[in-house]
Motif scaffolding. Sequence first.
Motif, PDB file in Angstrom:
ATOM      1  N   ASN A  27       0.584 -22.746 -41.137  1.00  0.00           N
ATOM      2  CA  ASN A  27       0.956 -22.650 -39.728  1.00  0.00           C
ATOM      3  C   ASN A  27       0.394 -21.364 -39.130  1.00  0.00           C
ATOM      4  O   ASN A  27       0.717 -20.272 -39.589  1.00  0.00           O
ATOM      5  CB  ASN A  27       2.489 -22.665 -39.622  1.00  0.00           C
ATOM      6  CG  ASN A  27       2.958 -22.730 -38.181  1.00  0.00           C
ATOM      7  OD1 ASN A  27       2.165 -22.655 -37.256  1.00  0.00           O
ATOM      8  ND2 ASN A  27       4.256 -22.877 -38.003  1.00  0.00           N
TER       9      ASN A  27
ATOM     10  N   ALA B  52       8.937 -29.363 -41.548  1.00  0.00           N
ATOM     11  CA  ALA B  52       8.168 -30.202 -40.611  1.00  0.00           C
ATOM     12  C   ALA B  52       8.003 -31.615 -41.159  1.00  0.00           C
ATOM     13  O   ALA B  52       8.093 -32.607 -40.411  1.00  0.00           O
ATOM     14  CB  ALA B  52       6.807 -29.568 -40.350  1.00  0.00           C
TER      15      ALA B  52
ATOM     16  N   GLU C 119       3.157 -29.175 -37.938  1.00  0.00           N
ATOM     17  CA  GLU C 119       3.480 -27.740 -38.023  1.00  0.00           C
ATOM     18  C   GLU C 119       3.106 -27.001 -36.744  1.00  0.00           C
ATOM     19  O   GLU C 119       3.678 -25.953 -36.440  1.00  0.00           O
ATOM     20  CB  GLU C 119       2.714 -27.092 -39.185  1.00  0.00           C
ATOM     21  CG  GLU C 119       3.081 -27.603 -40.550  1.00  0.00           C
ATOM     22  CD  GLU C 119       2.170 -27.018 -41.608  1.00  0.00           C
ATOM     23  OE1 GLU C 119       1.809 -25.829 -41.486  1.00  0.00           O
ATOM     24  OE2 GLU C 119       1.798 -27.733 -42.545  1.00  0.00           O
TER      25      GLU C 119
ATOM     26  N   LEU D  69       8.460 -26.033 -32.501  1.00  0.00           N
ATOM     27  CA  LEU D  69       8.668 -25.652 -33.902  1.00  0.00           C
ATOM     28  C   LEU D  69       8.083 -24.265 -34.174  1.00  0.00           C
ATOM     29  O   LEU D  69       8.643 -23.479 -34.942  1.00  0.00           O
ATOM     30  CB  LEU D  69       8.025 -26.685 -34.834  1.00  0.00           C
ATOM     31  CG  LEU D  69       8.195 -26.407 -36.338  1.00  0.00           C
ATOM     32  CD1 LEU D  69       9.672 -26.442 -36.731  1.00  0.00           C
ATOM     33  CD2 LEU D  69       7.400 -27.406 -37.171  1.00  0.00           C
TER      34      LEU D  69
END
Length: 372
Positions: free
Chosen positions: A2, A290, A297, A302
């Motif tokens: 991420n 996720a 991601e 998020l």
Amino acid sequence: MNPGIDIQGSFIQVLSDFGIPSGVAKTMWMPFPMGLMLVAATVGVLGTVWLERKISAAAQQRIGPEYIGPMGTLAPLADGLKLLLKEDIVPFKADPLLFTLGPIVVAIPVFLSYLIVPFGQNLAIADLGTAIFLWVALSSIQPIGLLMSGYSSNNKYSLLGGLRAAAQSISYEIPLALAVVAVVMMSNSLSTIDIVEQQSGYGILGWNIWRQPVGFLIFWIAALAECERLPFDLPEAEEELVAGYQTEYAGMKFALYYLASYVNLVLSALLVAVLYLGGWDFPIPVETIAGLLGISETTPWLQVVTASLGITMTILKAYLLVFTAVLLRWTVPRVRIDQLLNLGWKFLLPVALVNLLLTAALKLAFPVAFGG
């Protein structure tokens, strides 16, 4: 992995969209993180002082501060205001220049060290390739200020306190640096962000504390000695030295020492969290969360939640260590100066060397687990 939220990049992009050159936009960004660092460090000190008072009171079965603000939360602020208004006194035969420079030389390197502490993947003021080296170099400046203060005060207690502070710092700087080198060796980088990223992907199982338990203990013991926390507060032991190198200080110069001490304690706890406890990494990998939610991601909401959790996890891990340091103050008796130096030179230094050599051997034997 991420990529996280790049606040600096977003800020520069927004200004660039308004026609501001990229170089000017970067210059406009610089005061924000530096100002935030100063504010965060100072607020962290106020919170740590309040926590120390309340935790110490609970350990001694008393109440602690209550009436200065809700639950006594404004007591540290009242202390700072009191010291700010006190008269600044310089002893008659003291060296005024060194006497004034001492607290400054002690405080500035500690605040500068916050530049390398990451609270998220893109939430660090400076992502330096030599961040750990810079921190070790800055921390080695502090004993010079303590020695200057002790020497310039023209007081035998201050001089002894300054000499003790220098001896203590040198004794514990070496095992601390060796413990950090072992982590750097596994991470193949001196960048604090790279060290955290090397621990991510496996949740709590990837944290360095499992691969470096001895290094973790050496680092934390040496950090407490560097911060002059009990049981290692020999440079200012009141039964022996009145107040050590602080004996002749008053007002804000006196406050700077306590400010530097508490800032250094929080900084040490943050670095332990970064080096050994995964930093901003959540105990459960973000990829797993996720996947369970069935989303990507890179989903914006998020990323916001992940960044917020990262900051929370870093602070939570650090203040758990601060809590441990405060409890140690009321658990372990103060050591003697010979015991302090023996622990550093005759125990921690050999153990740190063995730990470093063992880490190198494991890196060669098990490169996947130890960063080969």
